[in-house]
Design a protein around this motif. Structure first.
Motif, PDB file in Angstrom:
ATOM      1  N   ALA A 130      11.032   0.701  -0.022  1.00 29.22           N
ATOM      2  CA  ALA A 130      10.395   0.312   1.238  1.00 29.22           C
ATOM      3  C   ALA A 130       9.783   1.528   1.931  1.00 29.22           C
ATOM      4  CB  ALA A 130      11.418  -0.361   2.151  1.00 29.22           C
ATOM      5  N   TRP A 131      10.558   2.628   2.016  1.00 32.57           N
ATOM      6  CA  TRP A 131      10.017   3.838   2.633  1.00 32.57           C
ATOM      7  C   TRP A 131       8.832   4.386   1.836  1.00 32.57           C
ATOM      8  CZ3 TRP A 131      10.672   5.008   7.379  1.00 32.57           C
ATOM      9  CH2 TRP A 131      11.844   4.695   8.055  1.00 32.57           C
ATOM     10  N   GLY A 132       8.922   4.316   0.510  1.00 32.43           N
ATOM     11  CA  GLY A 132       7.840   4.815  -0.337  1.00 32.43           C
ATOM     12  C   GLY A 132       6.542   4.045  -0.152  1.00 32.43           C
ATOM     13  N   THR A 133       6.639   2.720  -0.063  1.00 30.20           N
ATOM     14  CA  THR A 133       5.424   1.921   0.121  1.00 30.20           C
ATOM     15  C   THR A 133       4.797   2.172   1.491  1.00 30.20           C
ATOM     16  OG1 THR A 133       6.795   0.058   0.878  1.00 30.20           O
ATOM     17  CG2 THR A 133       6.177   0.099  -1.458  1.00 30.20           C
ATOM     18  N   LEU A 134       5.634   2.308   2.511  1.00 27.42           N
ATOM     19  CA  LEU A 134       5.102   2.613   3.840  1.00 27.42           C
ATOM     20  C   LEU A 134       4.416   3.973   3.856  1.00 27.42           C
ATOM     21  CD1 LEU A 134       7.917   1.321   6.249  1.00 27.42           C
ATOM     22  CD2 LEU A 134       5.550   0.504   6.108  1.00 27.42           C
ATOM     23  N   TYR A 135       5.006   4.946   3.167  1.00 28.74           N
ATOM     24  CA  TYR A 135       4.410   6.275   3.132  1.00 28.74           C
ATOM     25  C   TYR A 135       3.026   6.238   2.484  1.00 28.74           C
ATOM     26  CZ  TYR A 135       3.196  10.918   1.632  1.00 28.74           C
ATOM     27  OH  TYR A 135       2.491  12.063   1.396  1.00 28.74           O
ATOM     28  N   VAL A 136       2.917   5.583   1.324  1.00 32.33           N
ATOM     29  CA  VAL A 136       1.637   5.519   0.622  1.00 32.33           C
ATOM     30  C   VAL A 136       0.579   4.857   1.487  1.00 32.33           C
ATOM     31  CG1 VAL A 136       0.424   4.440  -1.315  1.00 32.33           C
ATOM     32  CG2 VAL A 136       2.580   5.598  -1.711  1.00 32.33           C
ATOM     33  N   LEU A 137       0.935   3.768   2.139  1.00 40.24           N
ATOM     34  CA  LEU A 137      -0.040   3.040   2.955  1.00 40.24           C
ATOM     35  C   LEU A 137      -0.503   3.845   4.159  1.00 40.24           C
ATOM     36  CD1 LEU A 137       1.482  -0.534   2.770  1.00 40.24           C
ATOM     37  CD2 LEU A 137      -0.826   0.114   2.052  1.00 40.24           C
ATOM     38  N   LEU A 138       0.390   4.629   4.737  1.00 43.90           N
ATOM     39  CA  LEU A 138       0.034   5.368   5.947  1.00 43.90           C
ATOM     40  C   LEU A 138      -0.566   6.741   5.663  1.00 43.90           C
ATOM     41  CD1 LEU A 138       3.130   4.491   8.170  1.00 43.90           C
ATOM     42  CD2 LEU A 138       0.811   3.606   8.394  1.00 43.90           C
ATOM     43  N   TYR A 181       3.402  -4.641  -1.908  1.00 45.78           N
ATOM     44  CA  TYR A 181       3.711  -3.480  -2.735  1.00 45.78           C
ATOM     45  C   TYR A 181       5.193  -3.456  -3.113  1.00 45.78           C
ATOM     46  CZ  TYR A 181      -0.731  -0.930  -2.257  1.00 45.78           C
ATOM     47  OH  TYR A 181      -2.034  -0.521  -2.358  1.00 45.78           O
ATOM     48  N   PHE A 182       6.026  -3.684  -2.101  1.00 39.26           N
ATOM     49  CA  PHE A 182       7.468  -3.645  -2.337  1.00 39.26           C
ATOM     50  C   PHE A 182       7.882  -4.671  -3.382  1.00 39.26           C
ATOM     51  CE2 PHE A 182      11.687  -5.340  -1.605  1.00 39.26           C
ATOM     52  CZ  PHE A 182      12.471  -4.199  -1.565  1.00 39.26           C
ATOM     53  N   ALA A 183       7.379  -5.894  -3.237  1.00 40.61           N
ATOM     54  CA  ALA A 183       7.750  -6.958  -4.179  1.00 40.61           C
ATOM     55  C   ALA A 183       7.324  -6.589  -5.608  1.00 40.61           C
ATOM     56  CB  ALA A 183       7.113  -8.276  -3.746  1.00 40.61           C
ATOM     57  N   PHE A 184       6.121  -6.063  -5.745  1.00 35.94           N
ATOM     58  CA  PHE A 184       5.635  -5.689  -7.078  1.00 35.94           C
ATOM     59  C   PHE A 184       6.474  -4.572  -7.686  1.00 35.94           C
ATOM     60  CE2 PHE A 184       2.945  -2.857  -9.647  1.00 35.94           C
ATOM     61  CZ  PHE A 184       2.601  -3.726 -10.678  1.00 35.94           C
ATOM     62  N   LEU A 185       6.736  -3.520  -6.903  1.00 36.02           N
ATOM     63  CA  LEU A 185       7.499  -2.382  -7.425  1.00 36.02           C
ATOM     64  C   LEU A 185       8.959  -2.748  -7.673  1.00 36.02           C
ATOM     65  CD1 LEU A 185       6.030   0.484  -5.194  1.00 36.02           C
ATOM     66  CD2 LEU A 185       5.534  -0.008  -7.598  1.00 36.02           C
ATOM     67  N   ALA A 186       9.522  -3.587  -6.817  1.00 33.28           N
ATOM     68  CA  ALA A 186      10.905  -4.018  -7.024  1.00 33.28           C
ATOM     69  C   ALA A 186      11.034  -4.820  -8.310  1.00 33.28           C
ATOM     70  CB  ALA A 186      11.370  -4.846  -5.828  1.00 33.28           C
ATOM     71  N   LEU A 187      10.049  -5.651  -8.595  1.00 36.98           N
ATOM     72  CA  LEU A 187      10.057  -6.420  -9.829  1.00 36.98           C
ATOM     73  C   LEU A 187       9.839  -5.512 -11.041  1.00 36.98           C
ATOM     74  CD1 LEU A 187      10.244  -9.353 -10.873  1.00 36.98           C
ATOM     75  CD2 LEU A 187       7.759  -9.473 -10.723  1.00 36.98           C
ATOM     76  N   LEU A 188       8.943  -4.532 -10.875  1.00 37.61           N
ATOM     77  CA  LEU A 188       8.633  -3.615 -11.973  1.00 37.61           C
ATOM     78  C   LEU A 188       9.836  -2.765 -12.354  1.00 37.61           C
ATOM     79  CD1 LEU A 188       6.365  -2.342 -13.781  1.00 37.61           C
ATOM     80  CD2 LEU A 188       6.010  -0.697 -11.927  1.00 37.61           C
ATOM     81  N   LEU A 240       8.070 -11.313  -0.153  1.00 37.62           N
ATOM     82  CA  LEU A 240       6.979 -12.258  -0.364  1.00 37.62           C
ATOM     83  C   LEU A 240       6.801 -13.171   0.841  1.00 37.62           C
ATOM     84  CD1 LEU A 240       7.581 -13.205  -4.118  1.00 37.62           C
ATOM     85  CD2 LEU A 240       5.792 -11.740  -3.181  1.00 37.62           C
ATOM     86  N   VAL A 241       7.918 -13.629   1.403  1.00 32.80           N
ATOM     87  CA  VAL A 241       7.847 -14.483   2.597  1.00 32.80           C
ATOM     88  C   VAL A 241       7.233 -13.705   3.761  1.00 32.80           C
ATOM     89  CG1 VAL A 241       9.210 -15.700   4.334  1.00 32.80           C
ATOM     90  CG2 VAL A 241       9.767 -15.949   1.905  1.00 32.80           C
ATOM     91  N   LEU A 242       7.648 -12.438   3.912  1.00 31.81           N
ATOM     92  CA  LEU A 242       7.123 -11.607   4.994  1.00 31.81           C
ATOM     93  C   LEU A 242       5.633 -11.344   4.813  1.00 31.81           C
ATOM     94  CD1 LEU A 242       7.857 -10.041   7.551  1.00 31.81           C
ATOM     95  CD2 LEU A 242       8.426  -8.075   6.106  1.00 31.81           C
ATOM     96  N   ALA A 243       5.198 -11.117   3.567  1.00 32.57           N
ATOM     97  CA  ALA A 243       3.781 -10.886   3.299  1.00 32.57           C
ATOM     98  C   ALA A 243       2.950 -12.105   3.673  1.00 32.57           C
ATOM     99  CB  ALA A 243       3.578 -10.534   1.832  1.00 32.57           C
ATOM    100  N   MET A 244       3.422 -13.290   3.258  1.00 31.37           N
ATOM    101  CA  MET A 244       2.680 -14.518   3.567  1.00 31.37           C
ATOM    102  C   MET A 244       2.663 -14.801   5.067  1.00 31.37           C
ATOM    103  SD  MET A 244       3.588 -17.105   0.388  1.00 31.37           S
ATOM    104  CE  MET A 244       5.371 -16.891   0.486  1.00 31.37           C
ATOM    105  N   ALA A 245       3.777 -14.550   5.730  1.00 32.18           N
ATOM    106  CA  ALA A 245       3.838 -14.790   7.174  1.00 32.18           C
ATOM    107  C   ALA A 245       2.899 -13.840   7.919  1.00 32.18           C
ATOM    108  CB  ALA A 245       5.269 -14.617   7.664  1.00 32.18           C
ATOM    109  N   THR A 290      -5.213   1.894  -1.925  1.00 29.44           N
ATOM    110  CA  THR A 290      -4.503   2.659  -2.943  1.00 29.44           C
ATOM    111  C   THR A 290      -2.994   2.435  -2.805  1.00 29.44           C
ATOM    112  OG1 THR A 290      -6.224   4.350  -2.779  1.00 29.44           O
ATOM    113  CG2 THR A 290      -4.200   5.000  -3.831  1.00 29.44           C
ATOM    114  N   PRO A 291      -2.237   2.328  -3.912  1.00 30.51           N
ATOM    115  CA  PRO A 291      -2.653   2.447  -5.313  1.00 30.51           C
ATOM    116  C   PRO A 291      -2.976   1.113  -5.978  1.00 30.51           C
ATOM    117  CG  PRO A 291      -0.277   2.469  -5.208  1.00 30.51           C
ATOM    118  CD  PRO A 291      -0.759   2.328  -3.789  1.00 30.51           C
TER     119      PRO A 291
END
Length: 600
Positions: free
Chosen positions: A32-40, A76-83, A181-186, A210-211
């Motif tokens: 979660a922290w990693g995805t926020l960092y990349v986006l910001l 991003y989080f959902a994709f990386l968590a699944l990966l 996923l629920v949070l993204a859709m909301a 990115t990315p």
């Protein structure tokens, strides 16, 4: 004082050695922290484009930005968590580290040159050789990647990730993915109107996120037509190709043709003085035009905005009007059709290769040649393409088939950026002061334009050298009927609207990247024997043309009869007086120009 004493008492916890204890984070929290960092930190171009025109004083703008951030971070989080699910503890850090480094690199280039990163841009990157790549490497990039990529990537190994049982991992990971996923859709739903408008009106913004843009481009390239083309032989185009009636005329007997097609690199039409540019960037071509043998075509559009797209497209029968990447990359090119009709075909290259256009045909790679005065430090000036042409023509004239018809392609390094100042010798440093820094933003717009115009001035000289050679081997004492056509693969942005270089998605690319120069020169003997009315050609030189015309114009001009020839796309046909018929009766074969099921 009480506050400071309490702060020292409640300060960072230390271990038994007196060092600050490593914090503990779950793998999900680290993601979660990693995805926020990349986006910001690595998405300044994306946020700038997504929020353009919005009033930052309005609460709705902040709400849209927050919703967009939450939606992207959750996805991003959902994709990386699944990966990383198969290796929840060991996989998170390496995956995030790679994304940090890749995102920092891509963000620097996108911000520096205002480029968009899609599949075609990735293909450009993968096809870039070291000579081209080193011009894009500088201390600015190194500092950016170190600060925003390498350092945060190293910090990923500071927190400890606790060990969990597989059952607990399954519950935590599964519930976190579902929640994301629920949070993204909301989040998207909360700003659905604004989000739909952004997605509909500014689809290009997705190439700045990115990315995600890197991952999607890599996935599309991994399963794309390029991979398919590399695994199979090319499908035949123009199996019925043969020389037409012009070649049987008495005045043509025993006199072969020599045609030189010069493929320019990154030359844009607005900076050609032949097209009305205020600077004299084409002094030698201007003198040739005054002789009546050279014609400039002033409104020509490219098939793409990069060599990787334009080069295969312009040599194919499909073109932009029937653009199908898979068809283009899996079928033969114009050169194969000419070779089948009886031409000796040779590709001479001073850049990164023919991108499959010349597969199976003779080639000469000259960018690392050792020609005194033309080659230095592993790079050659474009005059190296003219070097040795006389010997090639002499050898071809002695060909065993008795004809010796020769079609030569010269693929220039041209005005390839950002190091425009390396594309011309000192004698052509006419416009100054010129930018002599690979990082174009370190130069003023005028300095960038000066360096670019100097490279066009040198291209003008190279083309005059080609004409000089053709005049020698095709004059009164020459052996050939000679002709030349010059056509650039795409244009270039020089800072207009903050854009530099090229490679923008074609649908949104500025005219500077899609409007390209094209000129043709025909010797008097060639024009006479092939029935070309030069006055007519000059009168029609302002008509709208494109890369789509190249395939059919070459077949028509050289009177190569084949069922894949389309007369409507032959720019020379209205000005030919010989009456040759280059389109025989339709054969049972299916024309590849309109593949079954194509909707383009």
């Amino acid at each position: 004082m009480k506050f400071w004493k309490k702060a020292r008492q409640d300060g960072p916890k230390t271990n038994k050695d007196g060092l600050i204890a490593r914090p503990q984070l779950s793998s999900e929290a680290l993601l979660a922290w990693g995805t926020l960092y990349v986006l910001l930190a690595c998405n300044t171009p994306f946020w700038r484009a997504a929020m353009v025109g919005r009033d930052w004083g309005a609460l709705s703008s902040w709400g849209f930005a927050a919703a967009l951030l939450v939606a992207c971070a959750s996805a991003y989080f959902a994709f990386l968590a699944l990966l990383t699910w198969p290796v929840p503890r060991r996989g998170v850090r390496p995956v995030l580290a790679v994304l940090f480094l890749a995102s920092a690199t891509a963000a620097w280039y996108m911000d520096r040159y205002a480029v968009h990163f899609d599949k075609d841009m990735l293909r450009n990157v993968l096809a870039t050789n070291w000579d081209e790549a080193r011009e894009l490497l500088n201390w600015g990039l190194a500092g950016n990647v170190l600060l925003f990529g390498a350092l945060p990537a190293a910090l990923l190994w500071w927190p400890r990730i606790p060990q969990r049982s597989w059952t607990r991992t399954l519950v935590w990971r599964g519930s976190s993915i579902l929640g994301a996923l629920v949070l993204a859709m909301a989040s998207v739903w909360s700003v659905s109107a604004d989000f739909a408008a952004l997605n509909r009106n500014h689809k290009e913004v997705r190439y700045l996120l990115t990315p995600a843009n890197l991952v999607v481009a890599a996935m599309r390239e991994a399963v794309g037509p390029g991979v398919l083309a590399s695994r199979q032989s090319r499908q035949v185009v123009g199996a019925d190709a043969r020389l037409g009636a012009v070649w049987q005329q008495p005045q043509r007997q025993g006199r072969p043709a020599l045609f030189v097609l010069v493929v320019g690199e990154t030359a844009r039409a607005p900076n050609f003085s032949l097209n009305g540019y205020e600077r004299l960037t084409n002094p030698e071509l201007t003198r040739l035009r005054a002789s009546g043998q050279l014609v400039n075509f002033s409104h020509v559009t490219s098939c793409g905005t990069s060599t990787e797209v334009s080069l295969p497209c312009m040599f194919s029968p499909f073109g932009r009007r029937h653009y199908d990447e898979e068809q283009i990359l899996t079928h033969e090119s114009l050169l194969h059709v000419l070779a089948r009709a009886g031409f000796q075909v040779l590709w001479r290259d001073n850049q990164g290769g023919c991108k499959g256009v010349c597969d199976g045909l003779p080639t000469q790679q000259l960018n690392h040649a050792k020609v005194e005065g033309l080659c230095l430090e592993g790079q050659c000036l474009d005059e190296v393409l003219v070097h040795g042409l006389s010997k090639i023509a002499a050898d071809a004239a002695l060909a065993s088939d008795g004809r010796g018809n020769l079609f030569i392609v010269l693929h220039q390094l041209g005005s390839h950026g950002p190091a425009y100042f390396r594309r011309y010798p000192a004698a052509y440093k006419r416009f100054g002061p010129a930018c002599e820094d690979e990082s174009l933003r370190n130069c003023t717009p005028d300095q960038v334009r000066n360096a670019y115009d100097n490279s066009l001035l040198y291209t003008d000289h190279v083309l005059s050298r080609v004409v000089e050679f053709l005049d020698q081997v095709g004059g009164p004492k020459g052996h050939y009927d000679t002709a030349m056509l010059y056509l650039s693969d795409h244009g270039e942005s020089l800072g207009e609207s903050g854009l530099y270089l090229h490679g923008m998605p074609w649908a949104i690319a500025p005219r500077e990247q899609t409007q390209v120069p094209m000129v043709t020169w025909l010797s008097p003997a060639f024009a006479q024997h092939f029935g070309v009315d030069m006055a007519c050609l000059r009168e029609r030189s302002d008509e709208a043309l494109s890369h789509d015309n190249l395939f059919h114009s070459m077949l028509g001009l050289l009177d190569v009869q084949t069922s894949v020839y389309e007369p409507a796309l032959d720019l020379f046909r209205p000005c030919r007086t010989s009456g040759q018929a280059t389109a025989p009766a339709a054969s049972p074969m299916v024309s590849p120009l309109k593949p079954a099921g194509s909707t383009r």
